[in-house]
Scaffold this motif. Structure first.
Motif, PDB file in Angstrom:
ATOM      1  N   GLU A 119      -6.834  -0.513 -10.707  1.00 28.87           N
ATOM      2  CA  GLU A 119      -7.491  -0.082  -9.452  1.00 28.87           C
ATOM      3  C   GLU A 119      -7.439   1.254  -9.256  1.00 28.87           C
ATOM      4  O   GLU A 119      -6.410   2.079  -9.650  1.00 28.87           O
ATOM      5  N   PHE A 175      -4.480   9.652   0.097  1.00 34.73           N
ATOM      6  CA  PHE A 175      -4.858   8.775  -0.524  1.00 34.73           C
ATOM      7  C   PHE A 175      -4.130   7.405  -0.351  1.00 34.73           C
ATOM      8  O   PHE A 175      -2.934   7.725   0.175  1.00 34.73           O
ATOM      9  N   ASN A 176      -4.779   6.456  -0.389  1.00 32.37           N
ATOM     10  CA  ASN A 176      -4.088   4.755  -0.320  1.00 32.37           C
ATOM     11  C   ASN A 176      -4.244   4.027  -1.383  1.00 32.37           C
ATOM     12  O   ASN A 176      -5.574   4.011  -1.837  1.00 32.37           O
ATOM     13  N   ILE A 177      -3.406   3.672  -2.033  1.00 31.67           N
ATOM     14  CA  ILE A 177      -3.664   2.514  -3.202  1.00 31.67           C
ATOM     15  C   ILE A 177      -2.586   1.427  -3.279  1.00 31.67           C
ATOM     16  O   ILE A 177      -1.353   1.576  -2.766  1.00 31.67           O
ATOM     17  N   ASP A 189      -8.745  12.280  -0.310  1.00 33.26           N
ATOM     18  CA  ASP A 189      -9.751  12.799   0.781  1.00 33.26           C
ATOM     19  C   ASP A 189      -9.967  14.345   0.696  1.00 33.26           C
ATOM     20  O   ASP A 189      -9.129  15.039   0.154  1.00 33.26           O
ATOM     21  N   HIS A 203      -8.618  11.701  -8.470  1.00 32.00           N
ATOM     22  CA  HIS A 203      -8.717  10.403  -9.171  1.00 32.00           C
ATOM     23  C   HIS A 203      -7.498  10.023  -9.238  1.00 32.00           C
ATOM     24  O   HIS A 203      -6.666  10.266 -10.220  1.00 32.00           O
ATOM     25  N   THR A 249       0.979  -1.110   0.021  1.00 30.80           N
ATOM     26  CA  THR A 249      -0.092  -0.156  -0.093  1.00 30.80           C
ATOM     27  C   THR A 249       0.714   1.276  -0.012  1.00 30.80           C
ATOM     28  O   THR A 249       1.724   1.230   0.798  1.00 30.80           O
ATOM     29  N   THR A 276      -8.955   4.972  -6.528  1.00 27.22           N
ATOM     30  CA  THR A 276      -9.363   5.634  -5.271  1.00 27.22           C
ATOM     31  C   THR A 276      -9.249   7.473  -5.606  1.00 27.22           C
ATOM     32  O   THR A 276      -8.840   7.646  -6.629  1.00 27.22           O
TER      33      THR A 276
END
Length: 264
Positions: free
Chosen positions: A46, A56-58, A51, A38, A22, A48
């Motif tokens: 994938e 962000f986490n991906i 916020d 985005h 991650t 996400t």
């Protein structure tokens, strides 16, 4: 032994880097944080969003491509490297798109900010007035609703292209005084008549003129008479449905009786 040890170490290293982990990051521009950006891992497809604080986490692995898009910002692609994977958090800076007005035209008017007075000075929209007049049918005459066109005015090429235009007389076009049901019935009768008039020619095309004499033994001078003799509702339907084999089979059966009558 050294080669085996080296191979094992290399294999473990590849496995470590190949593992998905991650990645955490924060997105900002030269003004501040960027929320609702985005973030898409193009490699794994994938995605996400960042916020309200830009975080962000991906999931990603070494070599993946992250694409960051946001309204009013230029798109940015980042390749995941060993450096970015080693960090606890990566910072992504987006560039703001500059919205420039190409030209502003200021016209001087004589408006005095009074609705009743200014409305009289407002230029007339000629296009709007023309369209409103075009939609006004109050003054239209009954004769305007009937548009007739003579088939004799059509060129020979048009008659050849469309058999319906070969009909002598007047052809009813759009906006006739007939009801829609009467129009459809009239159109169907015309099409049916045109189809029947050209039916012998279509049968000759399907069978081949030489086959009437070679296969069905019909004398050449009797071919047209034989076709008219053979035409019935079944053959009409076969021609309409383009069931050519059935047309030929029906003509074979009818040729036997026709030749008997012709010889008798």
């Amino acid at each position: 032994m050294r080669k085996i040890t080296l191979f094992i170490c290399l294999f473990i290293t590849i496995q470590i880097f190949a593992q998905r982990s991650t990645i955490q990051g924060v997105i900002s521009d030269n003004i501040g944080i960027v929320a609702n950006a985005h973030v898409v891992n193009i490699t794994s497809m994938e995605g996400t969003f960042s916020d309200t604080k830009g975080y962000f986490n991906i999931n990603a692995q070494l070599g993946d491509i992250l694409q960051i898009t946001s309204i009013q910002h230029y798109n940015k692609n980042i390749k995941v490297s060993s450096i970015s994977m080693g960090r606890k958090k990566i910072n992504i800076l987006l560039e703001i798109q500059e919205q420039i007005l190409e030209e502003i035209e200021v016209k001087k008017t004589q408006l005095i900010q009074s609705l009743s007075a200014d409305s009289k000075k407002t230029p007339e929209n000629k296009g709007k007035s023309k369209s409103e007049k075009a939609r006004n049918f109050e003054n239209a005459k009954a004769t305007d609703n009937v548009i007739m066109a003579s088939a004799s005015e059509k060129s020979a090429a048009e008659r050849k292209t469309d058999p319906v235009l070969a009909f002598e007389g007047l052809t009813l076009l759009k906006f006739s005084l007939f009801t829609s049901k009467e129009e459809k019935r009239l159109e169907q009768r015309i099409k049916k008549q045109v189809f029947r008039d050209h039916l012998p020619e279509r049968i000759i095309t399907i069978v081949g003129k030489e086959n009437f004499t070679n296969k069905l033994n019909i004398p050449e001078e009797q071919v047209l008479n034989f076709i008219n003799y053979s035409i019935d509702e079944e053959i009409e339907n076969n021609v309409q449905r383009e069931e050519h084999l059935k047309v030929i089979e029906n003509l074979k059966i009818k040729s036997v009786n026709y030749l008997k009558e012709l010889g008798g």
